[in-house]
Design a protein around this motif. Structure first.
Motif, PDB file in Angstrom:
ATOM      1  N   GLY A   7       0.813  -1.200   0.000  1.00 20.41           N
ATOM      2  CA  GLY A   7       0.000   0.000   0.000  1.00 20.41           C
ATOM      3  C   GLY A   7       0.847   1.249   0.000  1.00 20.41           C
ATOM      4  O   GLY A   7       1.978   1.257   0.503  1.00 20.41           O
ATOM      5  N   PHE A   8       0.308   2.309  -0.583  1.00 17.48           N
ATOM      6  CA  PHE A   8       1.030   3.579  -0.675  1.00 17.48           C
ATOM      7  C   PHE A   8       1.235   4.178   0.709  1.00 17.48           C
ATOM      8  O   PHE A   8       0.321   4.220   1.534  1.00 17.48           O
ATOM      9  N   ASP A 528       5.154 -13.984   1.551  1.00 14.49           N
ATOM     10  CA  ASP A 528       5.537 -13.841   0.144  1.00 14.49           C
ATOM     11  C   ASP A 528       6.463 -14.979  -0.254  1.00 14.49           C
ATOM     12  O   ASP A 528       7.278 -15.452   0.544  1.00 14.49           O
ATOM     13  N   ILE A 529       6.380 -15.391  -1.498  1.00 20.67           N
ATOM     14  CA  ILE A 529       7.116 -16.571  -1.941  1.00 20.67           C
ATOM     15  C   ILE A 529       8.627 -16.367  -1.898  1.00 20.67           C
ATOM     16  O   ILE A 529       9.399 -17.323  -1.862  1.00 20.67           O
ATOM     17  N   LYS A 559       3.027 -10.520  -4.978  1.00 20.56           N
ATOM     18  CA  LYS A 559       3.432 -10.335  -3.587  1.00 20.56           C
ATOM     19  C   LYS A 559       2.568  -9.283  -2.903  1.00 20.56           C
ATOM     20  O   LYS A 559       1.917  -8.468  -3.555  1.00 20.56           O
ATOM     21  N   GLY A 560       2.642  -9.302  -1.566  1.00 23.17           N
ATOM     22  CA  GLY A 560       2.012  -8.262  -0.774  1.00 23.17           C
ATOM     23  C   GLY A 560       0.501  -8.393  -0.695  1.00 23.17           C
ATOM     24  O   GLY A 560      -0.112  -9.311  -1.260  1.00 23.17           O
ATOM     25  N   VAL A 561      -0.123  -7.447  -0.002  1.00 24.03           N
ATOM     26  CA  VAL A 561      -1.565  -7.518   0.253  1.00 24.03           C
ATOM     27  C   VAL A 561      -2.375  -7.364  -1.022  1.00 24.03           C
ATOM     28  O   VAL A 561      -3.511  -7.850  -1.118  1.00 24.03           O
ATOM     29  N   HIS A 562      -1.807  -6.700  -2.035  1.00 18.57           N
ATOM     30  CA  HIS A 562      -2.524  -6.504  -3.294  1.00 18.57           C
ATOM     31  C   HIS A 562      -2.094  -7.480  -4.382  1.00 18.57           C
ATOM     32  O   HIS A 562      -2.558  -7.374  -5.517  1.00 18.57           O
ATOM     33  N   HIS A 563      -1.202  -8.417  -4.043  1.00 23.86           N
ATOM     34  CA  HIS A 563      -0.684  -9.400  -5.016  1.00 23.86           C
ATOM     35  C   HIS A 563      -0.067  -8.693  -6.229  1.00 23.86           C
ATOM     36  O   HIS A 563      -0.303  -9.064  -7.382  1.00 23.86           O
TER      37      HIS A 563
END
Length: 635
Positions: A7-8, A528-529, A559-563
């Motif tokens: 996220g920003f 995350d992978i 990756k991350g919350v937003h893929h």
């Protein structure tokens, strides 16, 4: 650098999001570091990156160092600083040691003349320079990393350790007691899973282990001073080794800022039970001695910023942790010593700060791996095993250098011995010659022929590449951050563009889908992978003909919350650089190779791209079956 993954967030990207709940000076910690020297701060900066690890660092002094004694920063240390994110600050502020001059008497034995002027750092030794910068500034950069970490870690100053004890407590077996010198309270006790003594040559932690610094003194007295001076000596802004006919020797080290110069000045031998303090050395004495050595050149010292006198001594401990050799197989270490607490030597080779920081860069990722449940606690034995061997090498090197520097040359041939020694050991003084022996985390050289320039047991030697996703020219080694992750760097065979059925695609399929893959076995659920194993690939094709869309998914991971997609995993040669990375580092273009790189940037293994079984066995031995490890409980 990468940010905005989850996220920003406005503001500087070097400042991590603070933990919501951060205990203020907790009485129980995962790691207690005693001492805020280079070793202690390197370790604290490393451990501060891990939100799940609680760290405290204490210091007897009342605040940060303002004027440091050490100043030489080897190429290898700046490679390490790059991993922490402040290499550019060091290289911007520091004096770059580009050349070295050697001065000695003329053929008739009188005066001084330049015997040679040579390049300090050989070509392709490192992408980083050899730099001179006050130790206090290096401390400042480490402290900044700590402050910007999720823990917002800061040292506890005014804390004097006076007792360290061990117990059978399974969680916090070590208790440290401190005198509080700031008046808040008389004493404080901290219980820890691990304690690391970075508390200098008079280390209380070392004494609690009944370890001794063993070695001998050279009985040679030296003075050192940082001065602002006027002189007609032409090489005053070059690192210079000056050997006079009968007045002794000086090593000149230009300092940062363009004006100040450090001088290491040979004084007289010590006799009997004499100590350096018995000679009542003063700055005026050092100036007069320096003038005598400089003759016939003039030296007008306008200001002495700092000075000291010291006796050369080379000493090292038998062990760097609390486990006797006879008990290595039955218990794991919980107390460690690093830096000057376990090895001392002369400062003229510029190795003290560098070797101390290398000690704790080696130890930091190992502590983090065990505490996070990513390795067997037996991994911690490798710290003393690896670093004591390096300290012993340093002591031997320092003895030879100190002896040659102080030798009164009888003729030109004898005087040239020091110059020859310096050239021969340039790789060592740059810090890039360290090589770890075969161990739990360093494999054999069975497949070394696949990549002869990436030596097993040595640091990853960077080379220029082009990042495929955005065409950015960069150093491949700058992807190796101090974040505790293992790196897998796949060097593709000729003709491989990541297409289905190719060597890189098959490797990615194994790593993603096979039950024996270290990624599938040891990456935590919902992480995350690339959180434990960071795969990167370097192809032989030009980045302008490669097709990003043909890459295996593992090289474009979500990756991350937003893929979000990570576009920074694939690289190509920088074809403007001749030779390119494959030829520069001796990579077999027909077969390619897989490099396994430790979190401290040392090469643990070189394998064929299809060496799946050996890759799986290597990490099984290091990490074990994950469900047998319970994070901090496993420690």
């Amino acid at each position: 650098m990468q940010y905005h993954l989850n996220g920003f967030q406005p503001g500087g990207p070097f400042v991590a999001k603070a933990l919501e709940v951060t205990p203020n000076s907790p009485e129980t910690v995962d790691v207690l570091i005693v001492g805020c020297g280079p070793a202690g701060l390197t370790l604290a900066a490393q451990l501060s990156a891990f939100p799940e690890i609680t760290t405290r660092i204490t210091e007897r002094k009342s605040g940060p160092l303002e004027i440091g004694q050490a100043d030489g920063i080897a190429c290898r240390s700046i490679e390490m600083f790059q991993a922490f994110g402040f290499a550019e600050k060091v290289t911007k502020e520091g004096y770059w040691v580009n050349e070295v001059a050697f001065w000695r008497p003329g053929e008739d034995g009188s005066g001084l003349q330049r015997a040679d002027r040579i390049q300090d750092v050989a070509d392709d030794l490192s992408e980083m320079p050899h730099v001179i910068l006050n130790q206090a500034r290096v401390h400042d950069f480490h402290l900044e990393v700590m402050r910007n970490s999720p823990h917002r870690l800061t040292p506890d100053y005014n804390r004097e350790l006076f007792e360290l004890t061990k117990s059978d407590d399974a969680d916090y077996p070590v208790t440290a007691k401190f005198r509080c010198l700031d008046g808040d309270r008389e004493t404080e006790s901290i219980r820890a899973r691990y304690v690391v003594g970075c508390d200098g040559a008079r280390s209380i932690v070392r004494k609690s282990l009944s370890h001794e610094l063993k070695g001998a003194s050279a009985r040679q007295l030296w003075g050192v001073m940082d001065v602002l001076a006027i002189t007609d000596f032409p090489d005053i802004r070059l690192k210079t080794a000056m050997q006079s006919a009968d007045q002794g020797s000086i090593l000149i080290i230009p300092r940062e800022g363009g004006y100040m110069v450090r001088m290491y000045i040979e004084l007289d031998e010590l006799h009997g039970d004499e100590r350096a303090s018995d000679r009542n050395v003063s700055s005026e004495m050092l100036i007069e001695k320096a003038r005598a050595i400089f003759a016939p050149y003039l030296l007008d010292v306008k200001e002495v910023a700092w000075w000291s006198a010291y006796e050369i001594a080379q000493r090292v401990c038998d062990s760097f942790d609390d486990v006797p050799d006879a008990e290595r197989g039955t218990r794991n270490p919980h107390i460690f010593i690093a830096g000057d607490a376990c090895h001392t030597h002369s400062p003229k080779a510029g190795q003290g700060m560098n070797v101390s920081m290398a000690d704790t860069f080696n130890l930091g990722w190992k502590l983090a791996s065990v505490l996070r449940g990513q390795a067997y606690p037996a991994l911690l034995h490798t710290y003393s095993q690896e670093r004591r061997a390096k300290a012993k090498e340093l002591i031997d090197f320092d003895k030879d250098m100190a002896r040659l520097f102080s030798t009164k040359p009888k003729d030109a041939a004898e005087a040239a011995q020091f110059q020859h020694f310096f050239k021969k050991h340039g790789r060592y003084t740059a810090g890039v010659e360290t090589r770890y022996e075969t161990s739990l985390i360093t494999a054999t050289e069975k497949y070394q022929a696949l990549a002869t320039g990436f030596k097993v047991g040595m640091r990853f030697h960077s080379a220029p590449v082009i990042r495929l996703g955005d065409g950015k020219p960069m150093q491949l080694g700058h992807t190796l951050k101090a974040d505790g992750r293992w790196r897998l760097i796949a060097l593709a065979a000729a003709g491989d563009s990541g297409q289905s059925g190719g060597g890189i695609a098959q490797l990615c399929d194994f790593l993603t889908n096979d039950a024996d893959s270290p990624i599938t076995r040891f990456t935590p659920d919902r992480a995350d992978i690339d959180s434990v194993f960071d795969l990167r690939a370097v192809f032989q094709l030009s980045h302008q003909v490669m097709a990003l869309e043909t890459l295996p998914k593992l090289l474009l991971p979500s990756k991350g919350v937003h893929h979000l997609t990570d576009y920074e995993k694939a690289f190509c040669p920088d074809l403007k650089q001749v030779p390119d990375i494959f030829d520069l580092r001796g990579v077999d273009r027909t077969s390619g190779a897989l490099l396994v790189i430790r979190p401290d940037q040392f090469i643990a293994h070189v394998l064929p791209l299809d060496g799946f079984e050996e890759l799986a066995i290597f990490f099984q031995n290091v990490m074990g079956v994950q469900d047998l490890l319970g994070g901090a409980a496993a420690a």
